[in-house]
Structures are given as C-alpha cells and as structure tokens.
Design a protein around this motif. Structure first.
Motif, PDB file in Angstrom:
ATOM      1  N   UNK A 291       0.783  -1.340   0.091  1.00 26.15           N
ATOM      2  CA  UNK A 291       0.078   0.001  -0.181  1.00 26.15           C
ATOM      3  C   UNK A 291       0.695   1.311  -0.071  1.00 26.15           C
ATOM      4  N   UNK A 292       0.250   2.410  -0.005  1.00 26.11           N
ATOM      5  CA  UNK A 292       0.920   3.753  -0.162  1.00 26.11           C
ATOM      6  C   UNK A 292       1.466   3.782   1.405  1.00 26.11           C
ATOM      7  N   UNK A 293       2.572   4.832   1.346  1.00 22.94           N
ATOM      8  CA  UNK A 293       3.307   5.169   2.711  1.00 22.94           C
ATOM      9  C   UNK A 293       2.390   6.094   3.362  1.00 22.94           C
ATOM     10  N   UNK A 294       1.770   7.037   3.023  1.00 21.92           N
ATOM     11  CA  UNK A 294       0.942   7.943   3.609  1.00 21.92           C
ATOM     12  C   UNK A 294      -0.339   8.200   2.917  1.00 21.92           C
ATOM     13  N   UNK A 295      -1.077   8.985   3.891  1.00 21.66           N
ATOM     14  CA  UNK A 295      -2.679   9.159   3.323  1.00 21.66           C
ATOM     15  C   UNK A 295      -2.695  10.279   2.212  1.00 21.66           C
ATOM     16  N   UNK A 296      -1.653  10.655   1.731  1.00 21.91           N
ATOM     17  CA  UNK A 296      -1.686  11.929   0.850  1.00 21.91           C
ATOM     18  C   UNK A 296      -1.473  11.113  -0.479  1.00 21.91           C
ATOM     19  N   UNK A 297      -1.151  10.064  -0.698  1.00 21.60           N
ATOM     20  CA  UNK A 297      -1.646   9.263  -1.777  1.00 21.60           C
ATOM     21  C   UNK A 297      -2.672   8.098  -1.576  1.00 21.60           C
ATOM     22  N   UNK A 298      -3.527   7.884  -2.063  1.00 23.26           N
ATOM     23  CA  UNK A 298      -4.568   7.167  -1.715  1.00 23.26           C
ATOM     24  C   UNK A 298      -4.353   5.691  -1.947  1.00 23.26           C
ATOM     25  N   UNK A 299      -3.516   5.311  -2.957  1.00 22.46           N
ATOM     26  CA  UNK A 299      -3.447   3.865  -3.251  1.00 22.46           C
ATOM     27  C   UNK A 299      -1.848   3.835  -3.951  1.00 22.46           C
ATOM     28  N   UNK A 300      -1.470   2.473  -4.043  1.00 31.51           N
ATOM     29  CA  UNK A 300      -0.376   2.159  -4.579  1.00 31.51           C
ATOM     30  C   UNK A 300      -0.563   1.117  -5.597  1.00 31.51           C
ATOM     31  N   UNK A 301       0.296   1.002  -6.743  1.00 30.01           N
ATOM     32  CA  UNK A 301      -0.068  -0.011  -7.796  1.00 30.01           C
ATOM     33  C   UNK A 301       1.545  -0.585  -7.730  1.00 30.01           C
ATOM     34  N   UNK A 302       1.312  -2.135  -7.875  1.00 30.16           N
ATOM     35  CA  UNK A 302       2.414  -2.748  -8.464  1.00 30.16           C
ATOM     36  C   UNK A 302       2.287  -3.736  -9.581  1.00 30.16           C
ATOM     37  N   UNK A 303       3.255  -3.664 -10.704  1.00 27.90           N
ATOM     38  CA  UNK A 303       2.913  -4.640 -11.777  1.00 27.90           C
ATOM     39  C   UNK A 303       3.987  -5.465 -11.812  1.00 27.90           C
ATOM     40  N   UNK A 304       3.480  -6.504 -12.180  1.00 25.28           N
ATOM     41  CA  UNK A 304       4.609  -7.884 -12.501  1.00 25.28           C
ATOM     42  C   UNK A 304       4.239  -8.467 -13.679  1.00 25.28           C
ATOM     43  N   UNK A 305       5.248  -9.375 -14.083  1.00 22.73           N
ATOM     44  CA  UNK A 305       5.057 -10.102 -15.358  1.00 22.73           C
ATOM     45  C   UNK A 305       5.584 -11.487 -14.855  1.00 22.73           C
ATOM     46  N   UNK A 306       4.895 -12.574 -15.209  1.00 22.13           N
ATOM     47  CA  UNK A 306       5.241 -13.952 -14.751  1.00 22.13           C
ATOM     48  C   UNK A 306       4.720 -14.747 -16.048  1.00 22.13           C
ATOM     49  N   UNK A 307       5.093 -15.958 -16.054  1.00 20.02           N
ATOM     50  CA  UNK A 307       4.759 -16.933 -17.066  1.00 20.02           C
ATOM     51  C   UNK A 307       3.131 -17.212 -16.648  1.00 20.02           C
TER      52      UNK A 307
END
Length: 700
Positions: A291-307
């Motif tokens: 998740x985001x580190x602080x409330x100033x950013x409402x969300x965090x995104x993580x992108x991964x590539x896998x077989x």
C-alpha cells in the motif's frame, strides 16, 4: 467408522441448499469431492439401522437435525447412507445422481458405486494436515442463523457445462401421489413418497411400504423458469498490439459474482456463464499488496510479469492496487440510510430475515456518533426510523426487528425518500451513503434502468453515495444492481449467508463505506515491438473508450479504505509462437525501424483517479520492463499466484478457450500451494468450490 470431519463438512455443504433435492445433489457432489482427496467413505457393518458412528459423530448428527439443516429425516438417511454403505437411498428413484433401481423382485440393483462416469473427478492428493485445515476452515458457516429457504429452487434453462437445473427437474419429476395414510415410522421427502421406476413397470420397494402417500399440492406444481436478470456479455477478445495497442477500463471492487457462483455450486449446479464475472471473483479476496506510505497518496500500484500457467507461449501482466487503510479512529462520521425492500417477495428465509440479521451486524459495528435512518418500500415508501444516533442502538435494532414483508415494490419512491433523509442529516466531509437492500425489480414507479441511473447520478453529485446489497434468488435483478451501484459511487454485493453479511458489513466495513478515491480508470498501452497480442481477463462490463480516460466527466469505479484491486492481462511476447492473429503484411516497418521510443518496455500503465470532493483527476504512471518480470510462476508471490488461480477458475466456469485444457486439478494445485495466511477461511472455501465444480463435471 465415519470420520467426524467428513460429517462436519457434509453438513456445511448441504446447509445452504433450499430443498431436499438440492441437498441431495450437494451431498452427492461432496462425496465425489472426497473421493478426489482419497477419502473414500467406508461402508458400514451390520444392518441398515446399525450405523457405526463415533460418539462425537452421533452428537454432530443430532445437532444437524436440531438445526433443521435437512428437510426431513429421510434426507438424514440420504446423508448417512452414502457414508455408511448402500442401503436406503431409495427416495432418489432413478435420479441421474445415483438413486437405486428396483427390479421385479423388489431388490435394490444399483449402489453408490454405479454413479455416472461423467462425474468422476480427477484425483487431487493433499497432505493429511492440509485436509484437516480445509475441514476446519470450511466449517466457518456452521451455526449460522440462516435457515435454508422454504420455497423450491426455480429451474434454470441454461448452464455452462455440467448439470443444469432443467436436467435435474426433467429426470426427477415427482411421481403422482398414492392413496394411503401417513405413518410416523417412515420418513418422507418433500412431504410425499417417490418411487423409483424401471421402464414399463411400477415396482415399489418394501422399504417404501409405509411411506405417506399424499404430497402437498404446492410441492407437485411444475417448476418455473428462473427470473433473475443477469447482464449478458461476451468474453474479452484477443487484440493485436500493432493494430489496437491501448486498453481502457474502470476498476471494479464489487464481489456479487463470487457469491452467486458459491451458492450455485453448493446447491449442486454449475453457474450460468454470465453470472461469472472474473474480476469480481478475483477481487473477492483480501490480498497483502503493498500500500501507499501515507494518506496523501490514496493507493499504490504494483505491476509484475510472470509465465502463464495454462499457456507456455504467453505471460501474465499482473496489476495490483492497494488502497490506503484509514485507521478507525481517523475515519469520519457516518450518516447511513437503510433503504429496505419489504415487498411480498421478500418473505423468504434467505431474504428479509437474513437482511435483518445482516443489518444488525452493521449497527453493532457503528460508533455512537454515527447516524442511522431506515426507509422501507413496498407499494408505498415509508420512513420507519428518522435519523437516529447509533448510541440509541436498542431503538435502531427494534426498528429492524419489526420489519415485515408485503406488497409490490415501489423502488422510486423509496430511493427519493432515502435521499431526503440522507440530506436531512448530511455530514460534511463525512460518510453519507444510502444502503439499498433488495431481492429484485422496482416494479412500481420508475422501472427503466436508465431512469434510475439518472436519478442516482443526480444525487451522487450532492455527496450522497449508494451501495446495493442483493438477497435471495429467482427475482434478483443483478443488472439493475450493477447499474445503480456503479452510478451511485458505491458497491454491489450479494449476501447469501450470514457469514457473507459479516464479511461485507463487518470485516470489510471500512472499504465498503469509506471511499478514498473516485472515478478510477486504468489505461494500458502495449509496445508492439515486445508484445504481439494481449487480452484483459475480466472487466467486460467495465470497458471504456480510449478517449474516456482523460475525460473527467466520465464516471468510473471507486476504491475504499484498504481495498485490494487486481487486474490481469495475458500477453503474447513477440516471437513466442503463441500468436492467434496473423500479422499485417505491411505493418512491420512501423515497429522495426529502430526509431520506436522505450522499445525495451512491455507496456505503459496509467491510472487516473479523483480525491473525494474533487472534480479534477490526478495521474499515476508505471512503465513495465523486464525489471518487473519473474523467471518462473513459482517465483511470483503467494497472493499473486492465488489470484491467478481464482482467475483461471472463473475462466474455466465461463468455458473460455484459454483454459479449456487447464484442468481443475491444476487450479487446485496452484491455489493449495498459494493459500498462505487464511484467517477467515475464504481461501479454503475456494478450494472446496473448485472440488465441487470438478465433481459436478463443469467444463472438464
């Protein structure tokens, strides 16, 4: 001896089934699922009445009957006999689920071993301790207040693979009632006896001699078609990145589809394809995304590539979004209006009574300075409770307990009255939400979905949002639920058990009620020099036009406090040999001329969102490169692998081409290995659903 855990699990599996036949089907499917686990139930020794049960099993059996989880003592016999051996499954007649056949000598000529080969499941071996963990966590529904609905299930005309309701009804139609007096010594199924028949003969078993003859008239009526309204949609197609490199859609945090699927499978049916929305199944589960580190950013995104586990020539691009989890002490005051359907159709155990229990759970979760109002609608709308502080809990609970059903459904008047009360007690910078609970249509007043949509959009702009909670089946207007929830900046959930009510309204209360970002849209541009083809798994009903992404007037989905949102693309790397679309003859120069910017990227992910009470969107971007890639599927995180297993299961139930050759055993293998921490048993329950789907023969 009968294994206690097996008896426990049989009880849980059969409990939600609405009538005797449905329980029988669920139990048959459960037994086949046990065979998959190499837990074949042993035959009993001795006479029919001399079942060898452990002392604890006997207590459990008594508890089953006391809770009325089975319609009659005959159904209790139906459970005991597959566990104990071959006798007394006579009440099923010649059902396709393995009922006995009677010859001219009145002898039973078919046993449990004679089940149709079409439902023989693949073997999935698990460690003993894993099996026990399954049994323990799958028992989380035990002791729920919900009693199975008293009305018989309605027939579905279609289903994707496996057994449909129409198949069952056509083969298990009740036989004409016979004359004679009832005897307390012999149990009855659905209020009357059913006799198995051989073609051209009527041979009655001696075991049936004392069956009561006459069945209630309402049980003999022909079954009607299912009247649920589900939106039809086609599975997302494969796109050529060179011709159509951009994909745009709105996020979806609804979970109704998973509950639909669970209820269908536990009642012994493969769900209708259009009730399976893959993204809602994936997003049903909590995930530990970063998740985001602080409330100033409402969300965090993580992108991964896998077989891709089901295709060696493709890869999965996994987009994980985690909303900021606002601490309860920091959450604003809540102003909630319960808009409750009390029309005549709500007079079933899985509707108004379950609804009342569900909202009691929510009231107990509220803080003293929160506000609750209650509006009902049935022919006319009425205010049951003016805005009342949650500190007056007894007053609120009494108003809920006193609700009764009757009349037709005047939804328009009810919604208008609910919004009036919401504005009356409006909390600035707080949670202002109408919570609509219903089983179906608004059949009096404004009935067109577009008219409802405009009404909800108008009120949304005032800061009052709307969420929808569906109850029951056969009258459920899922299409309407989706429409008004999307346009009301709310969520749509389907509550089929008290455990689901607890999940939605208690465990997920923060994300259900407290919005941290509005109008979230995702747009992905694929690099044709690296990616030949792509397809988005799910989100068919949330597709947007490319130009909608930058248009802040176009509505999109919301994300609540702590919400997890997942989107998965299946991509075909260029030159992998997995392409399904022929390349353009004259299109190669545009990507092979050496002048393409960012040529090493798979894709570029963009996310737009609005902060609460703001009209201008903000933009977050993420380039996807080889740095986001893992070499093998097993190297992906536990949560990533489990979410992929759920996505595979949803596609399998929809009978999609991509997973046609990917068996339930493979899905089980991935999900079992990636179950991880499962404090509420959601993932263990998922494993049981995969076993049931396999046992029912759905899209093998």
């Amino acid at each position: 001896m009968v294994d206690d855990n097996q008896l426990n699990r049989l009880r849980d599996i059969a409990a939600p089934a609405p009538d005797a036949d449905a329980k029988a089907r669920a139990l048959e499917a459960a037994l086949r699922a046990y065979d998959m686990e190499e837990k074949t139930l042993p035959a009993a020794q001795g006479s029919v009445s001399g079942f060898r049960l452990t002392e604890r099993a006997q207590r459990l059996w008594s508890e089953i009957m006391q809770k009325k989880l089975f319609a009659t003592p005959a159904i209790a016999g139906l459970v005991a006999l597959p566990i104990a051996g071959y006798a007394t499954i006579y009440m099923l007649g010649e059902s396709k689920f393995g009922g006995p056949k009677f010859g001219g000598d009145d002898k039973i000529t078919e046993t449990l071993a004679d089940k149709p080969a079409t439902v023989k499941p693949p073997v999935v071996a698990e460690a003993d301790k894993q099996k026990k963990a399954d049994a323990d966590s799958e028992s989380r529904d035990t002791g729920e207040a919900l009693v199975a609905p008293t009305s018989p299930p309605k027939a579905k005309s279609t289903a994707v693979g496996g057994l449909t309701q129409q198949d069952v009804l056509s083969r298990n139609a009740p036989e004409p009632a016979q004359s004679g007096g009832a005897s307390s010594a012999a149990p009855a199924v659905d209020g009357g006896a059913r006799v198995g028949r051989m073609p051209g003969t009527v041979a009655e078993s001696k075991l049936m001699a004392q069956q009561p003859a006459a069945a209630p008239a309402d049980q003999m009526l022909p079954q009607e078609e299912n009247h649920d309204r589900i939106e039809d949609f086609k599975t997302n197609p494969v796109h050529a990145a060179l011709e159509d490199p951009v994909s745009t859609f709105s996020i979806d945090v609804d979970t109704a589809s998973y509950s639909f699927v669970r209820r269908s499978l536990k009642e012994g049916f493969i769900p209708q394809a259009d009730t399976v929305r893959v993204e809602e199944m994936v997003n049903y589960f909590p995930y530990d995304w970063k998740g985001p580190d602080s409330a100033s950013t409402p969300f965090n995104s993580t992108v991964s590539v896998m077989p891709t586990p089901w295709n060696e020539h493709t890869k999965l691009m996994h987009v994980a979004i985690k909303g900021f989890d606002v601490k309860p002490a920091e959450q604003p005051k809540a102003n909630l209006v319960f808009l409750i359907d009390v029309s005549g159709s709500m007079n079933e155990q899985d509707k108004l009574p379950l609804l009342q229990s569900a909202f009691r759970l929510l009231v107990n979760k509220l803080r003293p300075d929160d506000t609750v109002s209650i509006v009902t609608y049935a022919g006319d709308a009425g205010t049951v409770l003016e805005p009342t502080k949650a500190s007056e809990k007894d007053k609120i609970l009494a108003a809920i307990d006193n609700l009764t059903s009757g009349g037709s459904t005047a939804g328009e008047a009810g919604i208008k009255e609910a919004y009036r009360l919401a504005q009356k007690s409006f909390v600035k910078d707080g949670i202002n939400r109408v919570m609509l609970a219903t089983d179906g249509d608004f059949n009096v007043g404004q009935t067109d979905d577009d008219d409802l949509k405009r009404l909800i959009e108008k009120e949304r702009k005032t800061g009052v949002f709307l969420s929808v909670f569906g109850f029951g089946r056969d009258n459920l207007n899922d299409q309407m639920m989706q429409t008004i929830a999307q346009n009301g900046n709310g969520t749509a959930a389907y509550i089929d058990t008290l455990a689901e009510a607890e999940k939605v309204l208690v465990e997920d209360a923060s994300s259900t009620l407290f919005t941290i970002a509005n109008d979230m849209k995702i747009q992905v541009e694929f690099n044709p020099s690296k990616v030949s083809e792509y397809r988005l798994i799910g989100y068919e009903t949330r597709a947007l036009n490319r130009e909608d992404f930058n248009n802040d007037r176009v509505d999109a989905g919301e994300i609540g406090s702590g919400h997890s949102v997942t989107a998965i693309y299946e991509i075909t790397p260029k030159g992998s040999g997995g392409e399904q679309i022929d390349q353009l003859r004259y299109g190669q120069a545009s990507v092979n001329n050496g002048g393409v910017a960012n040529a090493d990227e798979y894709a570029f992910v963009k996310i737009r969102y609005k902060l609460p009470n703001e009209d201008t969107s903000k933009l977050i971007t993420t380039p996807v490169t080889s740095a986001n890639e893992v070499a093998s599927f097993d190297q992906a995180s536990t949560d990533q692998r489990f979410s992929v297993a759920v996505a595979a299961f949803g596609q399998k139930l929809r009978d999609e081409d991509a997973t046609a050759k990917f068996g339930y055993d493979k899905i089980m293998e991935i999900a079992t290995a990636a179950r991880g921490a499962d404090p509420f048993g959601y993932r263990s329950e998922f494993l049981s659903l995969v076993r049931l789907a396999s046992a029912l023969g759905g899209n093998r």
